[in-house]
Motif scaffolding. Structure first.
Motif, short mmCIF file in Angstrom:
data_model
loop_
_atom_site.label_atom_id
_atom_site.label_comp_id
_atom_site.label_asym_id
_atom_site.label_seq_id
_atom_site.Cartn_x
_atom_site.Cartn_y
_atom_site.Cartn_z
N VAL A 236 48.96 39.31 47.60
CA VAL A 236 48.19 38.15 47.67
C VAL A 236 46.46 38.78 47.65
CG1 VAL A 236 47.05 36.58 49.58
CG2 VAL A 236 49.59 36.57 49.05
N LYS A 237 46.35 39.85 48.42
CA LYS A 237 45.13 40.62 48.28
C LYS A 237 44.81 41.09 46.83
CE LYS A 237 43.72 45.27 49.29
NZ LYS A 237 44.14 46.68 49.58
N GLN B 20 45.68 39.61 44.20
CA GLN B 20 45.44 38.36 43.51
C GLN B 20 43.97 37.95 43.45
OE1 GLN B 20 47.57 36.65 41.56
NE2 GLN B 20 45.82 35.69 40.49
N ASN B 21 43.42 38.24 44.74
CA ASN B 21 41.87 37.84 44.97
C ASN B 21 41.03 39.14 44.33
OD1 ASN B 21 42.57 35.40 46.20
ND2 ASN B 21 42.75 36.62 48.09
N ALA C 124 40.95 38.82 40.17
CA ALA C 124 40.67 37.60 39.89
C ALA C 124 39.16 37.64 38.98
CB ALA C 124 40.31 36.83 41.07
#
Length: 159
Positions: free
Chosen positions: A49-50, A52-53, A56
């Motif tokens: 999740v970290k 992915q951000n 981006a």
């Protein structure tokens, strides 16, 4: 013979990228940073999740082996030429994979009109980048989760 393929990141690559980063820091950088520093830098485990951000806003490439497993990755922020990430699995260090990823990032930067590349390079990455013609502009000590991580601001002028 090198059967790894370098390609643009696609949806679904983030967990593999997070795994490569975590292993590269926790195992691959062990000669340069102590256990507490590596834990502060990488966290207790891969965090897709970290990642992915983080990824981006970047142009990301991955290296995949013959079984389509991610074995390395690199990223570029073309707006200012930041080489933000360049990591390979510890088993792929000193195999030429990082060189191949780097060359692709440099090509991407040139295609995007970057005049220079820059990075905040770890103790492990500094000699690699120096071999590519980069130079240190500043040494720094960065606080990360209660630890101090030494690294170097480096740059390379694209000709």
């Amino acid at each position: 013979m090198n059967t790894d393929t370098i390609r643009t990141m696609v949806e679904g690559d983030v967990p593999g990228i997070a795994r490569v980063f975590h292993m590269a820091v926790m195992q691959g950088a062990s000669a340069h940073y102590d256990a507490a520093q590596r834990l502060a830098w990488a966290g207790s485990g891969p965090d897709p999740v970290k990642w992915q951000n983080l990824l981006a806003p970047l142009d990301v490439i991955v290296a995949v082996d013959a079984a389509s497993v991610i074995v390395g990755f690199a990223s570029l922020r073309g707006s200012d030429g930041l080489l933000d990430h360049l990591f390979v699995l510890p088993s792929r260090q000193r195999t030429g994979l990082a060189d191949r990823l780097y060359r692709r990032i440099e090509e991407m930067a040139r295609d995007q009109g970057c005049k220079r590349l820059w990075a905040e390079a770890s103790l492990l990455a500094r000699p690699f980048l120096q071999r590519q013609g980069w130079h240190v502009t500043k040494a720094q000590e960065v606080p990360v989760r209660g630890q101090v991580i030494r690294n170097f601001v480096m740059e390379y002028r694209l000709g």
